[in-house]
Scaffold this motif. Structure first.
Motif, PDB file in Angstrom:
ATOM      1  N   THR A 160       0.831  -1.205   0.000  1.00  0.00           N
ATOM      2  CA  THR A 160       0.000   0.000   0.000  1.00  0.00           C
ATOM      3  C   THR A 160       0.863   1.251   0.000  1.00  0.00           C
ATOM      4  OG1 THR A 160      -0.148  -0.001   2.401  1.00  0.00           O
ATOM      5  CG2 THR A 160      -1.886  -1.136   1.200  1.00  0.00           C
ATOM      6  N   ARG A 161       0.265   2.328  -0.424  1.00  0.00           N
ATOM      7  CA  ARG A 161       0.955   3.617  -0.487  1.00  0.00           C
ATOM      8  C   ARG A 161      -0.079   4.729  -0.420  1.00  0.00           C
ATOM      9  NH1 ARG A 161       2.046   1.527  -6.505  1.00  0.00           N
ATOM     10  NH2 ARG A 161       1.293  -0.312  -5.518  1.00  0.00           N
ATOM     11  N   ASP A 162       0.357   5.956  -0.209  1.00  0.00           N
ATOM     12  CA  ASP A 162      -0.562   7.095  -0.199  1.00  0.00           C
ATOM     13  C   ASP A 162      -1.172   7.266  -1.581  1.00  0.00           C
ATOM     14  OD1 ASP A 162       0.060   7.606   2.421  1.00  0.00           O
ATOM     15  OD2 ASP A 162       1.459   9.215   1.966  1.00  0.00           O
ATOM     16  N   GLY A 163      -2.438   7.618  -1.607  1.00  0.00           N
ATOM     17  CA  GLY A 163      -3.112   7.847  -2.876  1.00  0.00           C
ATOM     18  C   GLY A 163      -4.579   7.503  -2.767  1.00  0.00           C
ATOM     19  N   PHE A 164      -5.186   7.222  -3.897  1.00  0.00           N
ATOM     20  CA  PHE A 164      -6.613   6.939  -3.989  1.00  0.00           C
ATOM     21  C   PHE A 164      -6.840   5.483  -4.376  1.00  0.00           C
ATOM     22  CE2 PHE A 164      -5.963  11.385  -4.750  1.00  0.00           C
ATOM     23  CZ  PHE A 164      -7.023  12.009  -4.109  1.00  0.00           C
ATOM     24  N   PHE A 165      -7.924   4.912  -3.834  1.00  0.00           N
ATOM     25  CA  PHE A 165      -8.293   3.540  -4.123  1.00  0.00           C
ATOM     26  C   PHE A 165      -9.772   3.501  -4.488  1.00  0.00           C
ATOM     27  CE2 PHE A 165      -4.663   3.430  -1.390  1.00  0.00           C
ATOM     28  CZ  PHE A 165      -3.906   2.383  -1.863  1.00  0.00           C
TER      29      PHE A 165
END
Length: 61
Positions: free
Chosen positions: A36-41
């Motif tokens: 996982t990483r920062d951002g939108f899902f």
């Protein structure tokens, strides 16, 4: 069901593909995302002969 990721909420890439199954009162799905990483899902379902395509709202994490 495609679980998709976007760093900016504009261009989407599939992270995980999983099956949606009958839960007894509706269709449900789940998936583990290892990296996982920062951002939108969001979740995206492609149309079939029986169901229309659908895309969830994006969630920023």
């Amino acid at each position: 069901m495609h679980i998709q990721y976007s760093p900016d909420g504009e261009q989407w890439a599939d992270l995980v593909t999983t099956e949606a199954n009958w839960s007894g009162s509706g269709y449900a799905f789940s998936a583990d995302i290892a990296d996982t990483r920062d951002g939108f899902f969001r979740a995206h379902f492609e149309s079939t002969g029986s169901f229309r395509a659908a895309t969830s709202q994006a969630v920023k994490a």
